[in-house]
Design a protein around this motif. Structure first.
Motif, PDB file in Angstrom:
ATOM      1  N   TYR A  68     -23.543 113.871  33.058  1.00 32.91           N
ATOM      2  CA  TYR A  68     -21.801 114.597  32.534  1.00 32.91           C
ATOM      3  C   TYR A  68     -22.438 114.026  30.977  1.00 32.91           C
ATOM      4  O   TYR A  68     -22.392 112.817  30.784  1.00 32.91           O
ATOM      5  CB  TYR A  68     -20.502 114.315  33.220  1.00 32.91           C
ATOM      6  N   GLU A  69     -21.144 114.887  29.635  1.00 35.61           N
ATOM      7  CA  GLU A  69     -20.851 114.254  28.595  1.00 35.61           C
ATOM      8  C   GLU A  69     -19.124 113.552  28.640  1.00 35.61           C
ATOM      9  O   GLU A  69     -18.220 114.608  29.449  1.00 35.61           O
ATOM     10  CB  GLU A  69     -21.180 115.148  27.612  1.00 35.61           C
ATOM     11  N   ALA A  70     -18.760 112.386  27.935  1.00 34.26           N
ATOM     12  CA  ALA A  70     -17.587 111.720  28.141  1.00 34.26           C
ATOM     13  C   ALA A  70     -18.015 112.370  26.622  1.00 34.26           C
ATOM     14  O   ALA A  70     -18.261 111.099  25.966  1.00 34.26           O
ATOM     15  CB  ALA A  70     -17.473 111.387  28.577  1.00 34.26           C
ATOM     16  N   GLY A  71     -16.177 111.613  26.297  1.00 34.90           N
ATOM     17  CA  GLY A  71     -16.075 110.761  24.852  1.00 34.90           C
ATOM     18  C   GLY A  71     -15.665 109.319  25.047  1.00 34.90           C
ATOM     19  O   GLY A  71     -15.618 108.906  25.735  1.00 34.90           O
ATOM     20  N   LEU A  72     -15.895 108.692  24.105  1.00 34.82           N
ATOM     21  CA  LEU A  72     -14.960 107.523  24.337  1.00 34.82           C
ATOM     22  C   LEU A  72     -14.183 107.233  23.531  1.00 34.82           C
ATOM     23  O   LEU A  72     -14.137 107.946  22.362  1.00 34.82           O
ATOM     24  CB  LEU A  72     -16.604 106.100  23.198  1.00 34.82           C
ATOM     25  N   VAL A  73     -12.992 105.770  23.817  1.00 34.25           N
ATOM     26  CA  VAL A  73     -12.140 105.818  22.652  1.00 34.25           C
ATOM     27  C   VAL A  73     -12.392 104.080  22.310  1.00 34.25           C
ATOM     28  O   VAL A  73     -12.674 103.489  23.398  1.00 34.25           O
ATOM     29  CB  VAL A  73     -10.549 105.394  23.864  1.00 34.25           C
ATOM     30  N   LEU A  74     -12.478 103.964  21.463  1.00 33.58           N
ATOM     31  CA  LEU A  74     -13.292 102.820  20.677  1.00 33.58           C
ATOM     32  C   LEU A  74     -12.226 102.774  19.397  1.00 33.58           C
ATOM     33  O   LEU A  74     -11.014 103.457  18.591  1.00 33.58           O
ATOM     34  CB  LEU A  74     -14.440 102.934  20.081  1.00 33.58           C
TER      35      LEU A  74
ATOM     36  N   GLY B 221      -7.006 106.008  38.360  1.00 33.15           N
ATOM     37  CA  GLY B 221      -6.833 108.234  37.428  1.00 33.15           C
ATOM     38  C   GLY B 221      -8.104 107.962  36.340  1.00 33.15           C
ATOM     39  O   GLY B 221      -8.281 109.036  35.554  1.00 33.15           O
ATOM     40  N   GLU B 222      -8.389 107.442  35.861  1.00 31.58           N
ATOM     41  CA  GLU B 222      -9.099 107.070  35.080  1.00 31.58           C
ATOM     42  C   GLU B 222     -10.495 106.710  34.879  1.00 31.58           C
ATOM     43  O   GLU B 222     -10.834 105.078  35.604  1.00 31.58           O
ATOM     44  CB  GLU B 222      -8.279 106.158  33.297  1.00 31.58           C
ATOM     45  N   ALA B 223     -11.693 107.325  33.437  1.00 27.51           N
ATOM     46  CA  ALA B 223     -13.108 106.761  34.017  1.00 27.51           C
ATOM     47  C   ALA B 223     -13.103 105.198  32.914  1.00 27.51           C
ATOM     48  O   ALA B 223     -12.048 105.386  32.113  1.00 27.51           O
ATOM     49  CB  ALA B 223     -14.084 107.839  33.883  1.00 27.51           C
ATOM     50  N   VAL B 224     -13.756 104.486  33.401  1.00 30.58           N
ATOM     51  CA  VAL B 224     -13.817 102.899  32.469  1.00 30.58           C
ATOM     52  C   VAL B 224     -15.283 102.542  32.818  1.00 30.58           C
ATOM     53  O   VAL B 224     -15.803 102.458  33.444  1.00 30.58           O
ATOM     54  CB  VAL B 224     -12.584 102.124  33.032  1.00 30.58           C
ATOM     55  N   LEU B 225     -15.673 102.232  31.014  1.00 28.47           N
ATOM     56  CA  LEU B 225     -16.579 102.264  30.924  1.00 28.47           C
ATOM     57  C   LEU B 225     -16.845 100.349  30.849  1.00 28.47           C
ATOM     58  O   LEU B 225     -16.313  99.780  29.813  1.00 28.47           O
ATOM     59  CB  LEU B 225     -17.117 102.860  30.060  1.00 28.47           C
TER      60      LEU B 225
ATOM     61  N   LEU C  89     -13.196 105.798  28.773  1.00 28.44           N
ATOM     62  CA  LEU C  89     -14.196 107.716  28.784  1.00 28.44           C
ATOM     63  C   LEU C  89     -12.850 108.860  28.800  1.00 28.44           C
ATOM     64  O   LEU C  89     -12.106 108.668  29.911  1.00 28.44           O
ATOM     65  CB  LEU C  89     -15.516 107.473  29.913  1.00 28.44           C
ATOM     66  N   LEU C  90     -13.492 109.478  28.281  1.00 31.13           N
ATOM     67  CA  LEU C  90     -12.401 110.520  28.194  1.00 31.13           C
ATOM     68  C   LEU C  90     -13.449 112.155  28.983  1.00 31.13           C
ATOM     69  O   LEU C  90     -14.137 112.241  28.306  1.00 31.13           O
ATOM     70  CB  LEU C  90     -12.231 111.446  26.612  1.00 31.13           C
ATOM     71  N   LEU C  91     -12.638 112.131  29.869  1.00 23.96           N
ATOM     72  CA  LEU C  91     -13.069 113.488  30.817  1.00 23.96           C
ATOM     73  C   LEU C  91     -12.159 113.849  31.302  1.00 23.96           C
ATOM     74  O   LEU C  91     -10.794 113.874  31.703  1.00 23.96           O
ATOM     75  CB  LEU C  91     -13.686 112.591  32.034  1.00 23.96           C
ATOM     76  N   HIS C  92     -12.478 115.653  31.568  1.00 19.54           N
ATOM     77  CA  HIS C  92     -11.242 116.224  32.406  1.00 19.54           C
ATOM     78  C   HIS C  92     -10.771 115.449  34.006  1.00 19.54           C
ATOM     79  O   HIS C  92     -11.924 115.148  34.612  1.00 19.54           O
ATOM     80  CB  HIS C  92     -11.858 117.884  32.583  1.00 19.54           C
ATOM     81  N   LYS C  93      -9.758 116.060  34.525  1.00 19.73           N
ATOM     82  CA  LYS C  93      -9.124 114.966  35.199  1.00 19.73           C
ATOM     83  C   LYS C  93     -10.032 115.561  36.282  1.00 19.73           C
ATOM     84  O   LYS C  93     -10.627 115.416  37.515  1.00 19.73           O
ATOM     85  CB  LYS C  93      -7.621 116.130  35.611  1.00 19.73           C
ATOM     86  N   ALA C  94     -10.336 116.988  36.598  1.00 22.27           N
ATOM     87  CA  ALA C  94     -10.998 117.619  37.710  1.00 22.27           C
ATOM     88  C   ALA C  94     -12.256 116.561  37.487  1.00 22.27           C
ATOM     89  O   ALA C  94     -13.244 116.327  38.880  1.00 22.27           O
ATOM     90  CB  ALA C  94     -11.390 119.010  37.382  1.00 22.27           C
ATOM     91  N   GLU C  95     -13.412 116.054  36.434  1.00 21.86           N
ATOM     92  CA  GLU C  95     -14.675 115.768  36.641  1.00 21.86           C
ATOM     93  C   GLU C  95     -14.322 114.354  37.157  1.00 21.86           C
ATOM     94  O   GLU C  95     -15.243 114.155  38.007  1.00 21.86           O
ATOM     95  CB  GLU C  95     -14.684 115.747  35.108  1.00 21.86           C
ATOM     96  N   ILE C  96     -13.153 113.620  36.824  1.00 22.80           N
ATOM     97  CA  ILE C  96     -12.325 112.228  37.092  1.00 22.80           C
ATOM     98  C   ILE C  96     -12.752 112.449  38.994  1.00 22.80           C
ATOM     99  O   ILE C  96     -13.277 111.706  39.172  1.00 22.80           O
ATOM    100  CB  ILE C  96     -11.832 111.439  36.834  1.00 22.80           C
ATOM    101  N   THR C  97     -11.746 113.361  39.474  1.00 23.51           N
ATOM    102  CA  THR C  97     -11.890 113.414  40.986  1.00 23.51           C
ATOM    103  C   THR C  97     -12.782 113.650  41.480  1.00 23.51           C
ATOM    104  O   THR C  97     -12.869 113.043  42.371  1.00 23.51           O
ATOM    105  CB  THR C  97     -11.075 114.295  41.128  1.00 23.51           C
TER     106      THR C  97
END
Length: 157
Positions: free
Chosen positions: A27-33, A58-62, A86-94
């Motif tokens: 998967y490709e995800a954005g980063l909150v920096l 409900g959030e992806a954390v690196l 990490l910035l992912l769509h809700k469906a991808e996170i679930t």
């Protein structure tokens, strides 16, 4: 998934992940920096060794990614090992959360790169390799290398 021909600048790669895990999906995800982290990434000062992704609330954390403090920064420099969202769509996170509940599946980061000026991370759903798996893969690689070398020698004559 990374597209061919797109302009990307790879900051760092986790080669050990491909050695220690079987990669199922990527998967490709954005980063909150924060600002100094971006500057440090542009200089290529990041390390993905021993890093992983957790799903919290409900959030992806690196976790456990080391981004060195920016040399020319001031008191506003960041903590090198802080958890990053990490910035992912809700469906991808679930989907990732449900898959990690299965036995032996984990989420590992593969590489951090810049795509169109934005920091992105490639993460993978992976299963751990056993030692005999690693030995078998190494044996296959050496056998292929020997065959290629023998064919190359044969073509010389």
């Amino acid at each position: 998934m990374l597209k061919k021909g797109s302009k990307i600048k790879i900051v760092c790669e986790n080669r050990k992940a491909r050695h220690d895990f079987f990669i199922e999906e990527t998967y490709e995800a954005g980063l909150v920096l924060v600002g100094t982290e971006v500057k440090s990434l542009r200089e290529g000062k990041a390390n993905l060794k021993d890093s992983f992704v957790l799903i919290k609330n409900g959030e992806a954390v690196l976790e456990n990614v080391h981004i060195s403090p920016y040399e020319h920064g001031n008191i506003f420099n960041h903590d090198p090992l802080r958890p990053r969202k990490l910035l992912l769509h809700k469906a991808e996170i679930t989907r990732l959360f449900s898959k990690t509940k299965e036995k032996g599946l984990t989420i590992v980061p593969l590489k951090i790169y810049f795509s169109k000026g934005r920091a992105k991370i490639e993460i993978a759903l992976a299963t751990g390799k056993k030692n005999y798996d690693k030995r078998q893969i190494i044996a296959e690689k050496t056998a292929k290398r020997e065959i290629a070398r023998a064919l190359k020698e044969q073509q010389k004559y």
